[in-house]
Design a protein around this motif. Structure first.
Motif, short mmCIF file in Angstrom:
data_model
loop_
_atom_site.label_atom_id
_atom_site.label_comp_id
_atom_site.label_asym_id
_atom_site.label_seq_id
_atom_site.Cartn_x
_atom_site.Cartn_y
_atom_site.Cartn_z
N GLU A 1 0.85 -1.19 0.00
CA GLU A 1 0.00 0.00 0.00
C GLU A 1 0.89 1.24 0.00
O GLU A 1 1.90 1.28 0.68
CB GLU A 1 -0.88 -0.01 1.25
N VAL A 2 0.49 2.24 -0.77
CA VAL A 2 1.21 3.51 -0.83
C VAL A 2 0.39 4.55 -0.07
O VAL A 2 -0.79 4.76 -0.36
CB VAL A 2 1.42 3.98 -2.29
N ARG A 3 1.02 5.14 0.92
CA ARG A 3 0.37 6.20 1.70
C ARG A 3 1.05 7.52 1.38
O ARG A 3 2.03 7.56 0.63
CB ARG A 3 0.46 5.90 3.19
N GLN A 4 0.55 8.60 1.97
CA GLN A 4 1.09 9.93 1.65
C GLN A 4 2.56 10.07 2.04
O GLN A 4 3.36 10.58 1.27
CB GLN A 4 0.27 11.01 2.34
N ASP A 5 2.93 9.61 3.22
CA ASP A 5 4.31 9.79 3.68
C ASP A 5 5.02 8.48 3.99
O ASP A 5 6.14 8.48 4.49
CB ASP A 5 4.33 10.69 4.91
N SER A 6 4.38 7.36 3.69
CA SER A 6 4.99 6.07 3.99
C SER A 6 4.47 4.98 3.05
O SER A 6 3.56 5.21 2.27
CB SER A 6 4.71 5.68 5.44
N PHE A 7 5.09 3.83 3.17
CA PHE A 7 4.68 2.65 2.42
C PHE A 7 4.35 1.54 3.40
O PHE A 7 4.95 1.44 4.47
CB PHE A 7 5.81 2.13 1.51
N LEU A 8 3.46 0.68 3.02
CA LEU A 8 3.21 -0.55 3.75
C LEU A 8 3.80 -1.65 2.88
O LEU A 8 3.36 -1.86 1.75
CB LEU A 8 1.70 -0.75 3.94
N ILE A 9 4.85 -2.31 3.41
CA ILE A 9 5.50 -3.34 2.60
C ILE A 9 5.32 -4.71 3.25
O ILE A 9 5.28 -4.83 4.47
CB ILE A 9 7.00 -3.05 2.38
N THR A 10 5.20 -5.72 2.41
CA THR A 10 5.08 -7.09 2.86
C THR A 10 6.46 -7.72 2.77
O THR A 10 7.08 -7.73 1.71
CB THR A 10 4.10 -7.87 1.97
N VAL A 11 6.95 -8.25 3.91
CA VAL A 11 8.27 -8.86 3.92
C VAL A 11 8.20 -10.39 3.99
O VAL A 11 9.16 -11.07 3.66
CB VAL A 11 9.13 -8.32 5.09
N ALA A 12 7.07 -10.92 4.42
CA ALA A 12 6.83 -12.37 4.46
C ALA A 12 5.32 -12.57 4.49
O ALA A 12 4.56 -11.62 4.60
CB ALA A 12 7.49 -12.99 5.69
#
Length: 112
Positions: A72-83
């Motif tokens: 997910e792309v947010r305004q000031d950050s990203f939500l990343i899946t690592v596993a």
């Protein structure tokens, strides 16, 4: 008469030297700008453009060396899946443009 001659000798070089001194300072500032500041600004613009262009599904590497996929792309950050089932929220400033840049940074920190 001798005293007037000595006084004129002292004043004459200082008057011409002041203008050339200012000219040299201006040249040094211009060289510093084109050799140091301008390339750094270009690199920062490229990195900013890269970070703004990231989208869902892109593979990324963080400043801490964590590899992941953007969920997910947010305004000031990203939500990343690592596993599977593990997601991290990461600041946009901690994403590297590519793995080679991240590897170079890690190696330079090991040397120090």
């Amino acid at each position: 008469m001798l005293q007037n001659f000595i006084t004129l000798q002292d004043v004459a070089p200082a008057a011409g030297g002041g203008l050339s001194g200012i000219f040299m300072i201006v040249i040094l500032i211009a060289i510093f700008y084109f050799m140091m500041i301008r390339p750094q600004q270009k690199k920062q613009k490229e990195i900013k453009k890269f970070r703004e262009g990231l989208a869902k599904g892109d593979n990324v590497i963080t400043a801490g060396g964590i590899y992941g996929k953007i969920k997910e792309v947010r305004q000031d950050s990203f939500l990343i899946t690592v596993a599977d089932g593990v997601c991290l929220r990461v600041d946009k400033g901690s994403i590297y443009p590519n793995a080679a840049d991240a590897q170079t940074d890690v190696e330079s920190k090991k040397v120090q």
